[in-house]
Design a protein around this motif. Structure first.
Motif, mmCIF file in Angstrom:
data_model
loop_
_atom_site.group_PDB
_atom_site.id
_atom_site.type_symbol
_atom_site.label_atom_id
_atom_site.label_comp_id
_atom_site.label_asym_id
_atom_site.label_seq_id
_atom_site.Cartn_x
_atom_site.Cartn_y
_atom_site.Cartn_z
ATOM 1 N N ASN A 157 0.841 -1.194 0.000
ATOM 2 C CA ASN A 157 0.000 0.000 0.000
ATOM 3 C C ASN A 157 0.873 1.240 0.000
ATOM 4 N N CYS A 158 0.278 2.345 -0.430
ATOM 5 C CA CYS A 158 0.887 3.675 -0.356
ATOM 6 C C CYS A 158 2.174 3.773 -1.198
ATOM 7 N N GLY A 159 2.843 4.910 -1.094
ATOM 8 C CA GLY A 159 4.164 5.080 -1.693
ATOM 9 C C GLY A 159 4.202 5.525 -3.135
ATOM 10 N N PRO B 143 -3.018 1.266 -3.750
ATOM 11 C CA PRO B 143 -2.099 2.295 -4.268
ATOM 12 C C PRO B 143 -2.587 3.709 -3.960
ATOM 13 N N ASN B 144 -1.656 4.654 -4.077
ATOM 14 C CA ASN B 144 -2.027 6.067 -3.967
ATOM 15 C C ASN B 144 -2.654 6.546 -5.293
ATOM 16 N N ALA B 145 -3.272 7.720 -5.243
ATOM 17 C CA ALA B 145 -3.872 8.320 -6.444
ATOM 18 C C ALA B 145 -2.792 9.040 -7.245
ATOM 19 N N GLY C 14 -7.733 1.828 -2.269
ATOM 20 C CA GLY C 14 -6.805 2.921 -2.525
ATOM 21 C C GLY C 14 -6.202 3.446 -1.243
ATOM 22 N N CYS C 15 -5.062 4.111 -1.389
ATOM 23 C CA CYS C 15 -4.415 4.745 -0.231
ATOM 24 C C CYS C 15 -4.464 6.265 -0.443
ATOM 25 N N CYS C 16 -3.414 6.979 -0.070
ATOM 26 C CA CYS C 16 -3.455 8.446 -0.040
ATOM 27 C C CYS C 16 -4.005 9.068 -1.324
ATOM 28 N N GLY C 17 -4.896 10.015 -1.155
ATOM 29 C CA GLY C 17 -5.441 10.757 -2.282
ATOM 30 C C GLY C 17 -6.672 10.114 -2.899
HETATM 31 ZN ZN LIG Z 1 -1.015 6.193 1.753
#
Ligand SMILES: [Zn+2]
Length: 289
Positions: A207-209, A234-236, A272-275
């Protein structure tokens, strides 16, 4: 396979949720605020995020408990409220989920680096155990250990989470190296999958990154290295800074276009992660169908 994971994945790939931090910021969380404290001070706002993901089609939602361990909370002088904050985080998501979604409680990094030697592995393990037990007591359906960079720390969190008897998802961040396929500590997907599977995790993930395009190869490699289902968030895309604000520019449709490819290379859970936001989850859910 843990019965909860078997039940969830029986009909194919599962839609999870999107970001919480960026959603809470839109509701007024300020930089430097403790997001987890909002479970007690702004439960209605936290519930709004949880509900928005259930309504978008999430089959699994997480909880606003990413930093609710004694080390991170100590920075906000809230170390004494670990149990309360985790219990209320699970209760808020539980209420929003009803019987429409499972609640997997989020466990983020401890906030201390084992390699610096200021805290012992036993102290970090105890902090994760305290958090995981509160989550289990509050009725979580599972635990997600996420955004981990150090495999040693991730293994301590997985072991603590496994002792609750709940299914455990273990995710690391792969965003380093020339190919952006290693954790900050240099761990490869193969090493992470091997170590986290051996530690007892029921699902292995990333996740993320970075944005979703980079997750296809990582997902394929994780899937080849373990017999456990793969969890991907995943992030956006990559953030850009506009007027001092971190902005993610990828659209939900651009993001969701990668979902069939991710599922084809072994993703059993996609969110999804950040964004990312409920709109991203709606687009992911539409692609899954
Ligand atoms: Zn994230």
């Amino acid at each position: 396979m843990h019965p909860t994971i078997a039940e969830l994945t029986a009909a194919g790939a599962v839609v999870t949720d999107g970001a919480w931090g960026t959603q809470l910021q839109q509701l007024g969380l300020q930089p430097g605020d403790c997001p987890d404290a909002w479970n007690l001070t702004h439960p209605d706002h936290v519930a709004q995020v949880a509900r928005s993901y259930v309504e978008a089609g999430s089959q699994v939602i997480l909880t606003n408990t990413f930093g609710a361990n004694r080390f991170v909370l100590a920075r906000h002088a809230l170390a004494g409220q670990v149990a309360e904050m985790n219990r209320s985080g699970v209760a808020i998501s539980r209420q929003a989920a009803g019987d429409r979604a499972k609640v997997f409680a989020s466990v983020g990094p401890s906030g201390v680096m084992l390699m610096l030697g200021k805290v012992t592995a036993a102290e970090v393990a105890a902090a994760f155990a305290e958090q995981a037990q509160a989550m289990a007591d509050a009725g979580a359906d599972g635990i997600v250990v996420e955004t981990m960079s150090d495999p040693a720390e991730a293994k301590l969190a997985v072991a603590a989470a496994c002792r609750t008897g709940l299914p455990v998802v273990a995710c690391m961040v792969f965003d380093s190296g020339a190919q952006r396929d290693r954790t900050m500590m240099g761990t490869t997907p193969e090493q992470a999958a091997g170590q986290l599977t051996a530690a007892g995790a029921d699902c292995i993930g990333a996740n993320c990154g970075q944005g979703i395009a980079g997750f296809v190869a990582i997902c394929r490699r994780l899937h080849a290295a373990t017999d456990r289902p793969i969890w991907i968030k995943p992030n956006a895309g990559l953030p850009t800074v506009v007027d001092g604000q971190t902005v993610y520019t990828q659209t939900p449709e651009q993001f969701a276009a990668y979902v069939p490819e991710l599922v084809a290379v072994g993703a059993a859970f996609v969110g999804g992660c950040c964004g990312t936001s409920p709109e991203f989850i709606r687009a992911v859910a539409a692609r899954m169908r």
